[in-house]
Design a protein around this motif. Structure first.
Motif, PDB file in Angstrom:
ATOM      1  N   ALA A  26      46.071  -9.838  42.915  1.00 47.55           N
ATOM      2  CA  ALA A  26      46.031  -9.370  44.605  1.00 47.55           C
ATOM      3  C   ALA A  26      46.370 -10.639  45.378  1.00 47.55           C
ATOM      4  O   ALA A  26      45.945 -11.774  44.774  1.00 47.55           O
ATOM      5  CB  ALA A  26      44.645  -9.086  44.844  1.00 47.55           C
ATOM      6  N   GLY A  31      39.534  -9.044  50.242  1.00 45.29           N
ATOM      7  CA  GLY A  31      39.578  -8.078  49.463  1.00 45.29           C
ATOM      8  C   GLY A  31      39.850  -8.450  47.997  1.00 45.29           C
ATOM      9  O   GLY A  31      39.779  -7.560  47.281  1.00 45.29           O
ATOM     10  N   GLN A  32      39.508  -9.859  47.615  1.00 46.35           N
ATOM     11  CA  GLN A  32      39.961  -9.958  46.300  1.00 46.35           C
ATOM     12  C   GLN A  32      38.974 -11.242  45.728  1.00 46.35           C
ATOM     13  O   GLN A  32      38.364 -11.805  46.601  1.00 46.35           O
ATOM     14  CB  GLN A  32      41.223 -10.344  45.919  1.00 46.35           C
ATOM     15  CG  GLN A  32      41.786 -11.476  46.643  1.00 46.35           C
ATOM     16  CD  GLN A  32      41.546 -12.828  46.233  1.00 46.35           C
ATOM     17  OE1 GLN A  32      41.491 -12.952  44.897  1.00 46.35           O
ATOM     18  NE2 GLN A  32      41.335 -13.975  46.948  1.00 46.35           N
ATOM     19  N   ARG A  37      40.931  -7.067  42.579  1.00 48.64           N
ATOM     20  CA  ARG A  37      40.894  -6.583  43.715  1.00 48.64           C
ATOM     21  C   ARG A  37      39.318  -5.872  43.826  1.00 48.64           C
ATOM     22  O   ARG A  37      38.904  -5.731  42.993  1.00 48.64           O
ATOM     23  CB  ARG A  37      41.763  -5.291  43.851  1.00 48.64           C
ATOM     24  CG  ARG A  37      43.061  -5.497  44.300  1.00 48.64           C
ATOM     25  CD  ARG A  37      44.113  -4.422  44.134  1.00 48.64           C
ATOM     26  NE  ARG A  37      45.327  -4.647  43.943  1.00 48.64           N
ATOM     27  CZ  ARG A  37      46.167  -5.363  43.409  1.00 48.64           C
ATOM     28  NH1 ARG A  37      45.555  -5.944  42.155  1.00 48.64           N
ATOM     29  NH2 ARG A  37      47.196  -5.710  43.610  1.00 48.64           N
ATOM     30  N   THR A  39      37.282  -3.130  44.455  1.00 50.20           N
ATOM     31  CA  THR A  39      37.442  -1.721  45.004  1.00 50.20           C
ATOM     32  C   THR A  39      36.331  -1.083  45.443  1.00 50.20           C
ATOM     33  O   THR A  39      36.393  -0.180  45.798  1.00 50.20           O
ATOM     34  CB  THR A  39      37.946  -1.243  43.698  1.00 50.20           C
ATOM     35  OG1 THR A  39      37.025  -1.025  42.640  1.00 50.20           O
ATOM     36  CG2 THR A  39      39.272  -1.707  43.300  1.00 50.20           C
ATOM     37  N   GLN A  50      41.477  -4.796  38.090  1.00 47.99           N
ATOM     38  CA  GLN A  50      42.668  -5.282  37.601  1.00 47.99           C
ATOM     39  C   GLN A  50      43.558  -4.518  36.952  1.00 47.99           C
ATOM     40  O   GLN A  50      43.291  -3.568  36.110  1.00 47.99           O
ATOM     41  CB  GLN A  50      42.637  -6.396  36.626  1.00 47.99           C
ATOM     42  CG  GLN A  50      41.766  -7.837  37.525  1.00 47.99           C
ATOM     43  CD  GLN A  50      41.518  -8.865  36.768  1.00 47.99           C
ATOM     44  OE1 GLN A  50      40.743  -8.789  35.755  1.00 47.99           O
ATOM     45  NE2 GLN A  50      42.336 -10.028  36.930  1.00 47.99           N
TER      46      GLN A  50
END
Length: 109
Positions: A26, A31-32, A37, A39, A50
């Protein structure tokens, strides 16, 4: 935890994610975490994901009664993914406990 790891270990982890496992990283941002990521989040839970053409990996981290529980779930998309993960899991099972213990010893910023 990952981003505060010693640089040589971060480089090793990221290289392993990118080259043999083909995980797409990402873009750096909120957001990572080190390319994985985020989620799902909650008061006591975080899910990192991933993806690669070979597999989908989710790391589910939760805090339960003052303990951290880390579960890694891997779904294979191609046959080659199983032996690749088997080799990578040996490293995964050493690096994660090390990083968790290191994070537990490090005072919060």
């Amino acid at each position: 935890m990952f981003e505060d790891a010693p640089r040589p270990l971060r480089v090793l982890v990221q290289a392993g994610w990118r080259f043999p496992l083909l995980f797409d990283a990402a873009k750096p941002g909120p957001g990572q975490v080190l390319g994985a990521r985020i989620t799902s989040t909650g008061p006591t839970r975080l899910v990192l994901e991933q993806r690669s053409p070979l597999m989908l990996a989710n790391n589910i981290v939760s805090v339960e009664q003052g303990r951290i529980v880390w579960v890694t779930v891997v779904r294979y998309r191609r046959r080659i993914a199983r032996p690749l993960w088997a080799v990578s899991a040996v490293i995964h099972h050493r690096v994660l406990p090390y990083l968790l213990a290191r994070a537990a010893r490090t005072p919060p910023r």
